[in-house]
Design a protein around this motif. Structure first.
Motif, PDB file in Angstrom:
ATOM      1  N   ALA A 259       3.084  15.134   8.286  1.00  0.00           N
ATOM      2  CA  ALA A 259       1.814  14.407   8.241  1.00  0.00           C
ATOM      3  C   ALA A 259       2.016  12.978   7.745  1.00  0.00           C
ATOM      4  CB  ALA A 259       0.823  15.148   7.348  1.00  0.00           C
ATOM      5  N   VAL A 260       2.894  12.818   6.747  1.00  0.00           N
ATOM      6  CA  VAL A 260       3.187  11.475   6.240  1.00  0.00           C
ATOM      7  C   VAL A 260       3.813  10.627   7.344  1.00  0.00           C
ATOM      8  CG1 VAL A 260       4.608  10.148   4.623  1.00  0.00           C
ATOM      9  CG2 VAL A 260       3.376  12.175   3.836  1.00  0.00           C
ATOM     10  N   LYS A 261       4.774  11.179   8.051  1.00  0.00           N
ATOM     11  CA  LYS A 261       5.419  10.451   9.145  1.00  0.00           C
ATOM     12  C   LYS A 261       4.403   9.997  10.191  1.00  0.00           C
ATOM     13  CE  LYS A 261       9.898  12.870   8.994  1.00  0.00           C
ATOM     14  NZ  LYS A 261      10.831  13.706   9.784  1.00  0.00           N
ATOM     15  N   LYS A 262       3.448  10.838  10.456  1.00  0.00           N
ATOM     16  CA  LYS A 262       2.478  10.562  11.522  1.00  0.00           C
ATOM     17  C   LYS A 262       1.407   9.562  11.103  1.00  0.00           C
ATOM     18  CE  LYS A 262      -0.584  12.931  14.804  1.00  0.00           C
ATOM     19  NZ  LYS A 262      -1.091  14.263  15.256  1.00  0.00           N
ATOM     20  N   HIS A 263       0.993   9.606   9.815  1.00  0.00           N
ATOM     21  CA  HIS A 263      -0.217   8.884   9.437  1.00  0.00           C
ATOM     22  C   HIS A 263      -0.049   7.772   8.405  1.00  0.00           C
ATOM     23  CE1 HIS A 263      -2.783  11.557  11.742  1.00  0.00           C
ATOM     24  NE2 HIS A 263      -2.249  12.625  11.151  1.00  0.00           N
ATOM     25  N   ILE A 264       1.048   7.727   7.666  1.00  0.00           N
ATOM     26  CA  ILE A 264       1.110   6.771   6.563  1.00  0.00           C
ATOM     27  C   ILE A 264       1.051   5.326   7.034  1.00  0.00           C
ATOM     28  CG2 ILE A 264       3.631   6.609   6.421  1.00  0.00           C
ATOM     29  CD1 ILE A 264       1.089   6.735   3.495  1.00  0.00           C
ATOM     30  N   GLY A 265       1.540   5.037   8.233  1.00  0.00           N
ATOM     31  CA  GLY A 265       1.455   3.682   8.754  1.00  0.00           C
ATOM     32  C   GLY A 265       0.024   3.192   8.884  1.00  0.00           C
ATOM     33  N   GLU A 266      -0.914   4.144   9.039  1.00  0.00           N
ATOM     34  CA  GLU A 266      -2.327   3.778   9.155  1.00  0.00           C
ATOM     35  C   GLU A 266      -2.856   3.174   7.856  1.00  0.00           C
ATOM     36  OE1 GLU A 266      -4.253   7.396  10.255  1.00  0.00           O
ATOM     37  OE2 GLU A 266      -2.961   7.730  12.009  1.00  0.00           O
ATOM     38  N   ALA A 267      -2.220   3.484   6.740  1.00  0.00           N
ATOM     39  CA  ALA A 267      -2.701   2.999   5.442  1.00  0.00           C
ATOM     40  C   ALA A 267      -2.576   1.491   5.292  1.00  0.00           C
ATOM     41  CB  ALA A 267      -1.951   3.703   4.310  1.00  0.00           C
ATOM     42  N   VAL A 268      -1.687   0.872   6.092  1.00  0.00           N
ATOM     43  CA  VAL A 268      -1.505  -0.579   5.988  1.00  0.00           C
ATOM     44  C   VAL A 268      -1.887  -1.288   7.285  1.00  0.00           C
ATOM     45  CG1 VAL A 268       0.277  -0.414   4.208  1.00  0.00           C
ATOM     46  CG2 VAL A 268       0.948  -0.375   6.617  1.00  0.00           C
ATOM     47  N   ALA A 269      -2.529  -0.562   8.189  1.00  0.00           N
ATOM     48  CA  ALA A 269      -2.940  -1.154   9.462  1.00  0.00           C
ATOM     49  C   ALA A 269      -4.140  -2.081   9.247  1.00  0.00           C
ATOM     50  CB  ALA A 269      -3.297  -0.056  10.456  1.00  0.00           C
ATOM     51  N   PRO A 270      -4.354  -3.034  10.143  1.00  0.00           N
ATOM     52  CA  PRO A 270      -5.489  -3.955   9.995  1.00  0.00           C
ATOM     53  C   PRO A 270      -6.823  -3.211   9.879  1.00  0.00           C
ATOM     54  CG  PRO A 270      -4.007  -4.728  11.714  1.00  0.00           C
ATOM     55  CD  PRO A 270      -3.530  -3.363  11.328  1.00  0.00           C
ATOM     56  N   GLY A 271      -7.620  -3.589   8.891  1.00  0.00           N
ATOM     57  CA  GLY A 271      -8.934  -2.989   8.699  1.00  0.00           C
ATOM     58  C   GLY A 271      -8.933  -1.607   8.100  1.00  0.00           C
ATOM     59  N   SER A 272      -7.772  -1.100   7.702  1.00  0.00           N
ATOM     60  CA  SER A 272      -7.707   0.267   7.179  1.00  0.00           C
ATOM     61  C   SER A 272      -8.075   0.320   5.707  1.00  0.00           C
ATOM     62  CB  SER A 272      -6.296   0.837   7.357  1.00  0.00           C
ATOM     63  OG  SER A 272      -5.381   0.172   6.493  1.00  0.00           O
ATOM     64  N   ASP A 273      -8.319   1.531   5.241  1.00  0.00           N
ATOM     65  CA  ASP A 273      -8.597   1.797   3.829  1.00  0.00           C
ATOM     66  C   ASP A 273      -7.499   2.721   3.306  1.00  0.00           C
ATOM     67  OD1 ASP A 273      -9.512   2.462   1.332  1.00  0.00           O
ATOM     68  OD2 ASP A 273     -11.340   3.476   2.021  1.00  0.00           O
TER      69      ASP A 273
ATOM     70  N   LEU B  26      -4.686   8.048   2.334  1.00  0.00           N
ATOM     71  CA  LEU B  26      -3.993   8.881   1.342  1.00  0.00           C
ATOM     72  C   LEU B  26      -4.819  10.107   0.986  1.00  0.00           C
ATOM     73  CD1 LEU B  26      -2.558   6.036  -0.907  1.00  0.00           C
ATOM     74  CD2 LEU B  26      -1.241   7.625   0.491  1.00  0.00           C
ATOM     75  N   GLY B  27      -6.146   9.962   0.976  1.00  0.00           N
ATOM     76  CA  GLY B  27      -6.996  11.120   0.727  1.00  0.00           C
ATOM     77  C   GLY B  27      -6.865  12.165   1.822  1.00  0.00           C
ATOM     78  N   GLY B  28      -6.746  11.712   3.068  1.00  0.00           N
ATOM     79  CA  GLY B  28      -6.535  12.641   4.160  1.00  0.00           C
ATOM     80  C   GLY B  28      -5.214  13.368   4.051  1.00  0.00           C
ATOM     81  N   LEU B  29      -4.172  12.651   3.643  1.00  0.00           N
ATOM     82  CA  LEU B  29      -2.869  13.280   3.455  1.00  0.00           C
ATOM     83  C   LEU B  29      -2.898  14.271   2.288  1.00  0.00           C
ATOM     84  CD1 LEU B  29      -0.576  10.173   4.038  1.00  0.00           C
ATOM     85  CD2 LEU B  29      -0.753  12.193   5.502  1.00  0.00           C
ATOM     86  N   GLU B  30      -3.624  13.944   1.243  1.00  0.00           N
ATOM     87  CA  GLU B  30      -3.749  14.872   0.114  1.00  0.00           C
ATOM     88  C   GLU B  30      -4.460  16.147   0.548  1.00  0.00           C
ATOM     89  OE1 GLU B  30      -3.708  16.628  -3.677  1.00  0.00           O
ATOM     90  OE2 GLU B  30      -2.504  15.050  -2.753  1.00  0.00           O
ATOM     91  N   SER B  31      -5.482  16.013   1.383  1.00  0.00           N
ATOM     92  CA  SER B  31      -6.182  17.197   1.890  1.00  0.00           C
ATOM     93  C   SER B  31      -5.232  18.071   2.706  1.00  0.00           C
ATOM     94  CB  SER B  31      -7.367  16.759   2.752  1.00  0.00           C
ATOM     95  OG  SER B  31      -8.030  17.887   3.312  1.00  0.00           O
ATOM     96  N   THR B  32      -4.417  17.440   3.548  1.00  0.00           N
ATOM     97  CA  THR B  32      -3.416  18.180   4.326  1.00  0.00           C
ATOM     98  C   THR B  32      -2.445  18.910   3.407  1.00  0.00           C
ATOM     99  OG1 THR B  32      -3.534  16.649   6.196  1.00  0.00           O
ATOM    100  CG2 THR B  32      -1.526  17.962   5.986  1.00  0.00           C
TER     101      THR B  32
END
Length: 424
Positions: free
Chosen positions: A391-405, A410-416
């Protein structure tokens, strides 16, 4: 009895990303004086036929067999892209190897398929493991994963680019951001390379989390990906590096570690986190480099990310005594040193580490050796880690993408992680 011909097969591909008599007092150990063929599946660490892991294991097996009549060691080597899958296929088919040198062990331990290290290794061999690596190989305080190879991460910097920009190596995050800005002004393509792509994003992520005072788990071993410290770390990365264009032309979520390493060896990267194999790549590319500890908030980070690959032993074939005696030989100082030197990895035993720390030929690895005692590994003892890492490999890049939160990602990854942990 006629000696049976050993069959060794294997594929050659680029790798990752490291004897005394066995104790016989355990219950239910099997294996007599009859001929035994031990099957070992191992991972490929070489980058050509000349330094294939198959050659290493052939030397070890030949040496062992010459002094242990009646025991053959049949080794099959697969690339890191295939080895974990191949072992799973064998286990699922009821054809588990006696030993597998792979990237994880917790799932097999949870299914009671593995011998405990206590069932196999001599006390001397077990005591020689680096303590933090031995601890990382435990599930519920029982060691099933035997560390086989290790590495840590340091911040590499291009000395030529730093000299041209009049810079000194960073010690704090503020220094790193300022150096990256100066490198960008000099036209450097990747002032700081931030590989959060799917190849190995979990490694870059962990190094940054540790430098920010957080990590994947808290002090109680519970997942905490969305902790205050972790959110602050990724918010800083996004605001101070990514949004300011200091991480290069490729979005961090699309940049893989291998590509970042290649760019460094080509002279296009000012700074990035790297493991020992990057030294050889940089030298081959003619890059004059330096290495320092990862910067933190107020100075060099206290902790470094450590990675270990694991040796496991399956119960199915019942060869505990022979496996234990062979592994005692594998973990001898001579063999551990030979492997570590061949593949620029850190030894997993204290005896080999001590020899390497004073060896002139090993001077390049000393900064990594020095960082190993303060390193932290992935939470590989949790059966949920494989799912969390994916999940980290798939989604962590989204945390620093333009307009991201970053907090939302990270909350989504914690839920996973929480859901995966509840199923394990």
């Amino acid at each position: 009895m006629q000696r049976r011909q050993r069959r060794r097969t294997g594929t050659i591909a680029a790798g990752s990303a490291l004897g005394l008599t066995a104790v016989l007092g355990g219950c239910g150990l099997t294996g007599g004086s009859e001929d035994v063929t031990l099957k070992l599946v191992a991972a490929e660490y070489g980058d050509s036929a000349a330094n294939s892991s198959q050659k290493y294991w052939s030397r070890v097996a030949d040496s062992y067999e010459s002094n242990h009549s009646g025991v053959k060691v049949d080794v099959t080597v697969y690339s890191w892209n295939d080895v974990d899958r191949k072992v799973k296929e064998l286990v699922d088919a009821g054809q588990a190897p006696d030993m597998a040198q792979i990237g994880s062990y917790a799932d097999y331990a949870a299914k009671n398929l593995l011998y405990q290290a206590d069932d196999l290794l001599s006390i001397s061999t077990q005591a020689d493991f680096a303590s933090q690596l031995a601890t990382a190989g435990r599930v519920k305080d029982v060691q099933y994963g035997m560390p086989f190879a290790a590495s840590t991460r340091l911040l590499f910097y291009n000395k030529g680019l730093f000299s041209k920009a009049g810079l000194t190596p960073p010690q704090t995050w503020k220094d790193l951001a300022a150096d990256a800005a100066a490198l960008k002004a000099e036209g450097v393509s990747y002032p700081y390379a931030l590989p959060l792509g799917p190849e190995e994003a979990q490694a870059e992520t962990m190094q940054w989390l540790l430098s920010g005072g957080g990590g994947y788990t808290d002090s109680f071993g519970t997942y905490g990906l969305d902790s205050t410290e972790n959110v602050a770390t990724f918010t800083w990365l996004k605001d101070e590096l990514v949004d300011k264009g200091l991480t290069g032309p490729v979005a961090p979520g699309k940049l893989n570690r291998a590509a970042a390493f290649s760019a460094f060896a080509d002279g296009d990267v000012g700074m990035l986190n790297g493991h020992p194999s990057l030294m050889k790549m940089a030298k081959k590319g003619g890059v004059d480099y330096g290495m320092v500890r990862m910067p933190g908030h107020n100075g060099p980070s206290k902790y470094s990310m450590g990675v270990a690959d694991w040796m496991t032993a399956f119960k199915q074939n019942g060869h505990a005594r022979q496996v234990g005696e062979f592994l005692d030989f594998v973990y001898s100082e001579e063999n551990v040193l030979d492997f570590s030197r061949e593949y620029d990895l850190l030894p997993v035993t204290n005896s080999a580490s001590e020899a390497m720390s004073v060896g002139e030929r090993d001077a390049g690895l000393k900064p990594f050796l020095d960082a190993l005692p303060q390193s932290e590994t992935y939470p590989v003892g949790r059966t949920s880690w494989a799912e969390v890492a994916a999940a980290v490999k798939k989604h962590i890049g989204e945390a620093v993408a333009p307009g991201s939160d970053p907090a939302r990602v990270l909350g989504g990854l914690e839920s996973t992680a929480t859901k995966a942990d509840s199923r394990s």
